[in-house]
Design a protein around this motif. Structure first.
Motif, PDB file in Angstrom:
ATOM      1  N   TRP A  68      43.581  80.971  74.546  1.00 10.73           N
ATOM      2  CA  TRP A  68      44.034  82.425  75.318  1.00 10.73           C
ATOM      3  C   TRP A  68      43.389  83.687  75.153  1.00 10.73           C
ATOM      4  CZ3 TRP A  68      48.483  81.847  78.022  1.00 10.73           C
ATOM      5  CH2 TRP A  68      49.233  80.686  78.001  1.00 10.73           C
ATOM      6  N   GLY A  69      42.323  83.507  74.570  1.00  7.52           N
ATOM      7  CA  GLY A  69      41.226  84.706  74.287  1.00  7.52           C
ATOM      8  C   GLY A  69      39.911  84.329  73.700  1.00  7.52           C
ATOM      9  N   GLU A  70      39.338  85.104  73.580  1.00  4.18           N
ATOM     10  CA  GLU A  70      37.973  84.869  72.654  1.00  4.18           C
ATOM     11  C   GLU A  70      37.685  86.096  71.382  1.00  4.18           C
ATOM     12  OE1 GLU A  70      36.031  82.494  72.999  1.00  4.18           O
ATOM     13  OE2 GLU A  70      36.444  81.706  75.093  1.00  4.18           O
ATOM     14  N   ASP A  71      36.956  85.683  70.645  1.00  6.50           N
ATOM     15  CA  ASP A  71      36.607  86.555  69.709  1.00  6.50           C
ATOM     16  C   ASP A  71      35.114  86.810  69.182  1.00  6.50           C
ATOM     17  OD1 ASP A  71      35.839  84.230  67.828  1.00  6.50           O
ATOM     18  OD2 ASP A  71      37.937  84.544  66.896  1.00  6.50           O
ATOM     19  N   GLY A  72      34.661  87.774  68.457  1.00 13.97           N
ATOM     20  CA  GLY A  72      33.415  88.057  68.413  1.00 13.97           C
ATOM     21  C   GLY A  72      33.041  89.224  67.649  1.00 13.97           C
ATOM     22  N   ILE A  73      31.680  89.504  67.260  1.00 14.97           N
ATOM     23  CA  ILE A  73      31.445  90.777  66.560  1.00 14.97           C
ATOM     24  C   ILE A  73      30.981  91.940  67.554  1.00 14.97           C
ATOM     25  CG2 ILE A  73      29.671  91.686  65.047  1.00 14.97           C
ATOM     26  CD1 ILE A  73      29.428  89.157  63.590  1.00 14.97           C
ATOM     27  N   ALA A  74      31.689  92.918  67.548  1.00 15.46           N
ATOM     28  CA  ALA A  74      31.134  93.884  68.637  1.00 15.46           C
ATOM     29  C   ALA A  74      31.448  93.515  69.850  1.00 15.46           C
ATOM     30  CB  ALA A  74      29.952  94.698  68.249  1.00 15.46           C
ATOM     31  N   HIS A  80      40.196  91.270  81.744  1.00 16.40           N
ATOM     32  CA  HIS A  80      40.931  90.089  81.864  1.00 16.40           C
ATOM     33  C   HIS A  80      39.993  88.942  80.802  1.00 16.40           C
ATOM     34  CE1 HIS A  80      43.881  91.218  84.877  1.00 16.40           C
ATOM     35  NE2 HIS A  80      42.818  91.828  85.539  1.00 16.40           N
ATOM     36  N   GLY A  81      39.246  89.248  80.159  1.00 15.08           N
ATOM     37  CA  GLY A  81      38.553  88.644  79.388  1.00 15.08           C
ATOM     38  C   GLY A  81      37.845  87.402  79.679  1.00 15.08           C
ATOM     39  N   LEU A  82      37.635  87.588  80.796  1.00 16.23           N
ATOM     40  CA  LEU A  82      36.625  86.517  81.532  1.00 16.23           C
ATOM     41  C   LEU A  82      35.177  86.198  81.072  1.00 16.23           C
ATOM     42  CD1 LEU A  82      38.333  87.071  85.007  1.00 16.23           C
ATOM     43  CD2 LEU A  82      38.980  85.085  83.499  1.00 16.23           C
ATOM     44  N   GLN A  83      34.700  87.247  81.323  1.00 17.87           N
ATOM     45  CA  GLN A  83      33.303  87.272  80.678  1.00 17.87           C
ATOM     46  C   GLN A  83      32.973  88.094  79.396  1.00 17.87           C
ATOM     47  OE1 GLN A  83      30.180  88.236  83.733  1.00 17.87           O
ATOM     48  NE2 GLN A  83      28.901  86.763  82.511  1.00 17.87           N
ATOM     49  N   ASN A  84      32.271  87.557  78.520  1.00 13.25           N
ATOM     50  CA  ASN A  84      32.210  88.018  77.321  1.00 13.25           C
ATOM     51  C   ASN A  84      30.914  88.138  76.734  1.00 13.25           C
ATOM     52  OD1 ASN A  84      35.566  87.825  76.025  1.00 13.25           O
ATOM     53  ND2 ASN A  84      34.841  86.002  77.460  1.00 13.25           N
ATOM     54  N   ILE A  85      30.557  89.470  76.035  1.00 12.25           N
ATOM     55  CA  ILE A  85      29.309  89.703  75.390  1.00 12.25           C
ATOM     56  C   ILE A  85      29.774  89.900  73.766  1.00 12.25           C
ATOM     57  CG2 ILE A  85      27.205  91.048  75.459  1.00 12.25           C
ATOM     58  CD1 ILE A  85      29.506  91.386  78.299  1.00 12.25           C
ATOM     59  N   ALA A  86      29.047  89.455  73.076  1.00  8.14           N
ATOM     60  CA  ALA A  86      29.245  89.644  71.489  1.00  8.14           C
ATOM     61  C   ALA A  86      27.869  89.052  70.562  1.00  8.14           C
ATOM     62  CB  ALA A  86      30.385  89.107  71.116  1.00  8.14           C
ATOM     63  N   TYR A 400      44.972  90.983  75.615  1.00  7.10           N
ATOM     64  CA  TYR A 400      45.975  90.031  75.235  1.00  7.10           C
ATOM     65  C   TYR A 400      46.657  89.260  76.410  1.00  7.10           C
ATOM     66  CZ  TYR A 400      50.138  88.720  72.362  1.00  7.10           C
ATOM     67  OH  TYR A 400      50.956  88.014  71.667  1.00  7.10           O
ATOM     68  N   HIS A 401      46.613  88.118  76.113  1.00 11.68           N
ATOM     69  CA  HIS A 401      47.017  87.077  77.198  1.00 11.68           C
ATOM     70  C   HIS A 401      48.093  85.913  76.472  1.00 11.68           C
ATOM     71  CE1 HIS A 401      46.948  84.878  80.779  1.00 11.68           C
ATOM     72  NE2 HIS A 401      46.366  83.905  80.585  1.00 11.68           N
ATOM     73  N   PHE A 402      49.242  86.106  77.230  1.00 17.30           N
ATOM     74  CA  PHE A 402      50.362  85.079  76.682  1.00 17.30           C
ATOM     75  C   PHE A 402      51.339  84.896  77.967  1.00 17.30           C
ATOM     76  CE2 PHE A 402      54.492  84.097  75.201  1.00 17.30           C
ATOM     77  CZ  PHE A 402      54.282  83.074  73.975  1.00 17.30           C
ATOM     78  N   ILE A 403      51.498  83.431  78.251  1.00 23.98           N
ATOM     79  CA  ILE A 403      52.454  83.317  79.119  1.00 23.98           C
ATOM     80  C   ILE A 403      53.556  82.218  78.482  1.00 23.98           C
ATOM     81  CG2 ILE A 403      52.741  82.110  81.531  1.00 23.98           C
ATOM     82  CD1 ILE A 403      49.826  82.955  82.224  1.00 23.98           C
ATOM     83  N   TRP A 404      54.589  82.467  78.317  1.00 26.24           N
ATOM     84  CA  TRP A 404      55.278  81.721  77.435  1.00 26.24           C
ATOM     85  C   TRP A 404      55.592  80.194  78.266  1.00 26.24           C
ATOM     86  CZ3 TRP A 404      59.577  78.503  78.017  1.00 26.24           C
ATOM     87  CH2 TRP A 404      60.412  78.236  76.814  1.00 26.24           C
ATOM     88  N   GLU A 405      55.626  80.461  79.290  1.00 25.97           N
ATOM     89  CA  GLU A 405      55.806  78.794  80.140  1.00 25.97           C
ATOM     90  C   GLU A 405      54.663  77.910  79.924  1.00 25.97           C
ATOM     91  OE1 GLU A 405      57.828  75.928  82.222  1.00 25.97           O
ATOM     92  OE2 GLU A 405      58.525  78.013  81.951  1.00 25.97           O
ATOM     93  N   GLU A 406      53.455  78.350  79.935  1.00 28.61           N
ATOM     94  CA  GLU A 406      52.412  77.318  79.587  1.00 28.61           C
ATOM     95  C   GLU A 406      52.166  77.454  78.238  1.00 28.61           C
ATOM     96  OE1 GLU A 406      48.987  79.142  81.515  1.00 28.61           O
ATOM     97  OE2 GLU A 406      49.817  79.323  83.647  1.00 28.61           O
ATOM     98  N   TRP A 407      52.500  78.042  77.227  1.00 28.66           N
ATOM     99  CA  TRP A 407      52.425  77.859  76.021  1.00 28.66           C
ATOM    100  C   TRP A 407      53.376  77.108  75.371  1.00 28.66           C
ATOM    101  CZ3 TRP A 407      55.784  79.617  72.125  1.00 28.66           C
ATOM    102  CH2 TRP A 407      55.336  79.484  70.618  1.00 28.66           C
ATOM    103  N   ALA A 408      54.407  77.361  75.704  1.00 30.12           N
ATOM    104  CA  ALA A 408      55.625  76.443  75.288  1.00 30.12           C
ATOM    105  C   ALA A 408      55.496  74.890  75.745  1.00 30.12           C
ATOM    106  CB  ALA A 408      57.060  77.045  75.761  1.00 30.12           C
ATOM    107  N   ASN A 409      55.393  74.809  77.134  1.00 31.20           N
ATOM    108  CA  ASN A 409      55.356  73.521  77.545  1.00 31.20           C
ATOM    109  C   ASN A 409      53.748  72.621  77.817  1.00 31.20           C
ATOM    110  OD1 ASN A 409      58.288  73.568  78.280  1.00 31.20           O
ATOM    111  ND2 ASN A 409      57.658  75.074  80.031  1.00 31.20           N
ATOM    112  N   GLY A 410      52.727  73.412  77.504  1.00 31.81           N
ATOM    113  CA  GLY A 410      51.496  72.964  77.320  1.00 31.81           C
ATOM    114  C   GLY A 410      50.858  72.815  78.751  1.00 31.81           C
ATOM    115  N   ASP A 411      49.759  72.573  78.979  1.00 32.35           N
ATOM    116  CA  ASP A 411      49.026  72.538  80.192  1.00 32.35           C
ATOM    117  C   ASP A 411      48.970  71.274  80.851  1.00 32.35           C
ATOM    118  OD1 ASP A 411      48.277  75.304  79.880  1.00 32.35           O
ATOM    119  OD2 ASP A 411      46.974  74.682  78.049  1.00 32.35           O
ATOM    120  N   PRO A 412      48.753  71.042  82.306  1.00 32.39           N
ATOM    121  CA  PRO A 412      48.692  69.799  83.090  1.00 32.39           C
ATOM    122  C   PRO A 412      47.471  69.038  82.563  1.00 32.39           C
ATOM    123  CG  PRO A 412      48.952  71.713  84.669  1.00 32.39           C
ATOM    124  CD  PRO A 412      48.600  72.278  83.031  1.00 32.39           C
ATOM    125  N   ALA A 413      46.515  69.649  82.073  1.00 25.66           N
ATOM    126  CA  ALA A 413      45.278  68.695  81.690  1.00 25.66           C
ATOM    127  C   ALA A 413      45.089  68.354  80.318  1.00 25.66           C
ATOM    128  CB  ALA A 413      44.151  69.498  82.277  1.00 25.66           C
TER     129      ALA A 413
END
Length: 1021
Positions: A68-74, A80-86, A400-413
């Motif tokens: 659902w996201g990424e983390d890092g220093i600075a 939409h948190g697609l490309q990240n630099i840290a 911050y990314h959260f979709i209850w339907e996908e989180w609760a029921n899981g992902d197709p793959a």
């Protein structure tokens, strides 16, 4: 723009904010939106029992792809948190790269989860055109095991063991790593990054700096087509190109770094690549679908596994490996420098001189922006505290990314999650679909929103970026956040928990701050949020007043362990807890809604009826502070003690007050509002209803509140739960230094309970509340917060505003003793100022050079490389002011920025001149000469031996259409017209400051009148 004496002038940052608001340029597309901790969040928890801390621990984070996201220093990312630099670092001692900040999980910490690092958010502006962060990285092996083991050994009665308590920084053997990000003048998508790492130790030391550029994993879950998978691949030795179907193509362009060894040769980076995919082999002894996985860079750099990275120089995760270890590494007192860009334009090389000039220009523009926010003279120490508070609030903006339907029921793959996990938490919040940039309470400890925290965040946010503040308040009332029944989501551990209803207050304060500071009133925003809050108010009435008697049970209400019992659970005694704070909060909510309705009624008369509704509802709630218990009336007010208490209602006539002197008994002060006679006279329908109540129902209205028949200062009407008599009695306790008033603010529990704890035996089990000024001595609500004695800025802020409202009604005639027993009397406006000064003394240096928050730590107080950097703690020791809890709680502790803005001029500090006349001289001599002084010399940055300047090239194309020309224009000198505009703005500011200082000298500032910010008034009033 910030309006000063009605003069309008846009500094460069304000121009960018205007362009972003008008959508001509998307200046906020890239920002510090990467979390500092994504592991062990509820979103990443797919366990059967909901134990997020165990399901995704720190040691998994380097090998396991986040969902659902990424983390890092600075870290920096798109919205939409697609490309990240840290950034990652290695000291040649650690067993793995330092690519994320370390801390203890809740079960590991003796006081819950806690970061164990030393980093500081030093600067940031609302468009993130300039950002600066400092990370202190030990040169010896990072003390991971020591921190875990020592904190495990300690109990609830012991203090936390922090990194500054270890030997990590002994003999100054550490790196001061400053990470700066800047955007070009004319293009918000051109990002410049500069890392400067200073060796503070006595000997040469090696350092590896490894900036990362990668894509969030969106391809492993089965929701995207395979051909949409992004890619990064090497273009040449100093450049990689990235492609994403939503972001387009970008270039990760590097510059060689100046060498640190005897050869003098530049440090050439090595570009390395892998995939942002889970290493199933390492974590679960499974099989990887392909050999290049998330933790490849650790294995390649630290372990020397040459086959760990993709030899084809391609993947979804890339990094540039700079090695500074020639001749033993960087010499003492010297630095290593890394420069790179993320750009939509390809260039053969980076001109380091122009690069540094752009970064410096953005820093200067940040200086100008923050100066215009607070132009009045104040101690430089206070200005630095305010600047870092604002910076911290900008750095805690996260995707911050959260979709209850996908989180609760899981992902197709992916394999389906355990079925029982749906019942663990948040099963009634199926509508949640969140994909936003949100203001987080803390960048590491609380990397998720909390509803009432967010409301407080919006006060200082409104000062520097009212559009972002309004967006936060608006989002929580939108249909993908707010429950269909009207409840606002609390926080991800339990969306259904109940936080205090402060959203309406924050909405109106944000509206008024924008109007006062920027000359704009966004009525559409005010009306839109108000309409949704009508649903929320109805939810409160229907769900938290079970018997319909206007006494509210409330529950948790954000105050964690303040009560004798866990207020989120049924009472072990049986019965129902009648809460003075819950009822006070609802009265406060009523008055905030009344305030908004009156403001809207100036433009649409239909809101007069709604204003009347909230006026009458407030009267009923105030009356209910004396509630029915069978045939008798019982009160939450204790006349003998002069204080409000909770009470247990067992049904019928059986009730029991709980005589605990806590913040619960001060919260009724919040429910205070003055009505302006000029406005009431312009609203005939509301005035008619008000007059009817005054004439016919004054007995009901006045049993538990101030008289609405009496007129106060400037003929105002006061609506308040607290009568003048009760106000004076509460003040006597609140301003007693042996009870609530500490050296650094108002305590959450009276110090009286240090020697007089309150206890109750229930079926052989003792429940007890005693004064605990520091960390919590129990595990209630995770054990990482404490409301039984410490000082919290958020609730202090509301007390301060309430006192100012009371002063607007009573004026200087009502004097109270402050502190109690001192013989010094002052009006409530001065009392509010006194509390603000005490709160500022948490952070400001005292005469001995110490800051209370640092708890006497010599390194933090006196070391030149530490003493000017601030941690903004979650709460503070009620006796000493020692910082406690989360260390980057810039959200509501960021309220200190507002207090400094309002009272920094008069705050009693050793660095501030004592008299207004000397203050005026100090200001004009030391600060305002900035318009005529020569510019400060630019800092000399180390550059590579191959550094080239565009201006030195004879074949350089200087045509107007050339990209390189635009780089030069990024640092072009100001035009004569722009200089004239700025000087004119400076003259208006000088006039404004002179007028304010004259008011101080003539003692006019004590006549506080915050009506233009607190109450609905006639336009122009």
């Amino acid at each position: 723009m910030v309006k000063i004496t009605d003069h309008e002038y846009l500094c460069e940052e304000e121009k960018r904010l205007r362009d972003d608001a008008q959508r001509t340029k998307y200046w906020k597309k890239w920002g510090p939106y990467v979390a500092e901790r994504q592991w062990a969040t509820v979103r990443e928890d797919y366990s059967a029992d909901g134990d997020a801390w165990s399901h995704f621990p720190h040691e998994h984070a380097r090998s396991r792809a986040f969902r659902w996201g990424e983390d890092g220093i600075a870290g920096v990312s798109d919205t939409h948190g697609l490309q990240n630099i840290a950034f990652a670092f290695w000291n040649e001692e650690d067993d793995f790269l330092k690519e994320r900040l370390f801390g203890l999980s809740n079960p590991q910490g003796n006081h819950g989860e806690s970061i164990k690092e030393a980093h500081f958010h030093l600067d940031n502006v609302p468009t993130h055109s300039y950002m600066k962060m400092l990370y202190k990285y030990p040169q010896k092996k990072f003390p991971y095991e020591d921190l875990v083991q020592e904190n495990a050994r300690r109990g609830k009665e012991d203090r936390e063991y922090q990194i500054v308590d270890t030997d990590a920084f002994d003999e100054d053997r550490y790196w001061d790593i400053t990470i700066e990000t800047a955007k070009e003048t004319d293009d918000p998508e051109e990002l410049l990054f500069r890392v400067t790492a200073w060796n503070r130790g006595p000997e040469p030391a090696p350092l590896h700096i490894i900036p990362h550029v990668w894509f969030r994993n969106t391809w492993s879950w089965g929701h995207e087509a395979a051909d949409n998978k992004p890619n990064i691949h090497q273009l040449n030795n100093l450049c990689a190109t990235s492609k994403h179907h939503k972001l387009g193509e970008r270039y990760f362009q590097l510059s060689p770094s100046p060498g640190v060894g005897p050869s003098g040769e530049d440090v050439q980076p090595e570009l390395i690549f892998t995939e942002n995919d889970t290493n199933f082999k390492t974590l679960y002894k499974g099989k990887n679908e392909q050999p290049y996985v998330k933790d490849a860079f650790h294995k390649y750099i630290v372990d020397g596994e040459k086959k760990a990275i993709n030899p084809k120089k391609t993947g979804t995760k890339s990094a540039a490996w700079f090695t500074f270890n020639e001749g033993g590494g960087v010499a003492p007192g010297e630095c290593a420098v890394v420069r790179f860009r993320l750009s939509k334009k390809y260039e053969e090389y980076i001109d380091e001189e122009i690069f540094d000039d752009i970064v410096e220009k953005r820093r200067e523009e940040a200086d100008e922006f923050y100066y215009r926010i607070s132009p009045l003279p104040m101690a430089e120490d206070l200005r630095n505290i305010q600047r870092q508070a604002f910076a911290g609030m900008m750095w805690t903006k996260q995707y911050y990314h959260f979709i209850w339907e996908e989180w609760a029921n899981g992902d197709p793959a992916q394999p389906p999650p355990p079925s029982e996990r749906k019942a663990v938490r948040n099963s009634h919040w199926k509508h949640m679909h969140l994909d936003d940039i949100l203001s987080m309470p803390d960048s590491w400890e609380y990397p998720f929103f909390a509803a009432w925290d967010s409301a407080f965040h919006c006060i200082p946010l409104a000062m520097i970026d009212p559009d972002f503040a309004k967006k936060q308040l608006d989002l929580f009332t939108r249909e993908w956040y707010m429950h269909p029944n009207g409840q606002l989501p609390a926080y991800e551990w339990n969306f259904g928990d109940v936080n205090p209803p402060v959203h309406a207050w924050a909405t109106f304060r944000t509206f008024k701050i924008e109007r006062k500071m920027y000359g704009r009133q966004d009525l559409d925003f005010l009306e839109r949020v108000f309409q949704k809050l009508l649903l929320n108010f109805t939810w409160w009435v229907n769900r938290k007043d079970f018997d319909g008697k206007n006494v509210f049970e409330g529950g948790f209400l954000g105050l964690d362990n303040i009560g004798l019992f866990n207020r989120s659970e049924p009472l072990p005694t049986g019965g129902v807890l009648e809460q003075a704070d819950s009822t006070g909060w609802m009265a406060f909510y009523c008055l905030c809604m009344l305030n908004i309705a009156l403001e809207l009624a100036k433009h649409r008369r239909i809101y007069e009826d709604i204003a009347s509704k909230f006026f009458e509802h407030f009267i009923l709630i105030s009356d209910a502070m004396t509630y029915k218990a069978g045939a008798k009336e019982k009160s939450l007010w204790n006349e003998e003690d002069g204080f409000y208490y909770d009470a247990i209602s067992y049904g019928g006539p059986w009730t029991q007050q709980l005589p605990i002197r806590s913040l619960v008994g001060l919260i009724p002060l919040y429910a205070t509002l003055t009505l302006e006679p000029e406005l009431i006279n312009k609203l005939p329908s509301f005035k008619k209803r008000l007059d009817w109540f005054i004439e016919n129902r004054h007995d009901v209205a006045e049993r538990n509140m101030a008289s609405i028949r009496k007129r106060g200062k400037d003929n105002r009407i006061l609506l308040s739960l607290v009568s003048k008599d009760r106000l004076e009695k509460i003040m006597k306790r609140m301003l007693d230094e042996d009870e609530f008033l500490g050296d650094h603010g108002i305590r959450s529990l009276s110090k009286y309970h240090k020697d007089h704890p309150y206890a109750m035996d229930v079926n052989g089990q003792e429940f007890k509340v005693s004064y605990v000024p520091g960390d919590s001595d129990s595990g209630l609500f995770g054990g990482n917060s404490n409301w039984r004695g410490p000082i919290w800025l958020c609730v202090n802020f509301l007390i301060i505003e309430s006192l100012q409202r009371f002063y607007m009604f009573y004026g200087p005639k009502l004097q109270v003793e402050c502190p109690t027993g001192s013989g010094d009397f002052m009006h409530l406006g001065h009392v509010s100022e006194e509390i603000q000064h005490r709160l500022q003394h948490l952070f400001a240096r005292g005469d001995d050079g110490r800051r209370a928050i640092n708890d006497g730590n010599d390194m933090l107080d006196y070391d030149p490389n530490w003493k000017d950097h601030m941690w903004f703690h979650e709460f503070f020791d009620g006796d000493t002011g020692r910082g406690l809890g989360a260390t980057h709680q810039c959200g509501w502790t960021g309220l200190i920025a507002r207090m400094i803005h309002d009272t920094g001029l008069s705050c009693r500090l050793p660095q501030t001149p004592r008299t207004p006349s000397s203050g005026m001289n100090h200001y004009f001599d030391d600060i305002f000469t900035r318009g005529v002084k020569a510019k400060a010399e630019k800092p000399k940055m180390r550059r590579s031996s191959t550094a080239r300047s565009m201006g030195a090239r004879s074949d350089f194309d200087t045509s107007e259409d050339g990209d390189a020309r635009s780089r030069v224009n990024s640092v072009a000198p100001e035009t004569e017209e722009r200089i004239r505009e700025r000087l004119q703005a400076d003259s208006y500011t000088a006039q404004y400051v002179s007028e304010q200082l004259t008011r101080v000298r003539s003692n006019q500032s004590v006549e506080f009148d915050g009506g233009d910010e607190f109450e609905a008034q006639l336009d122009g009033a």
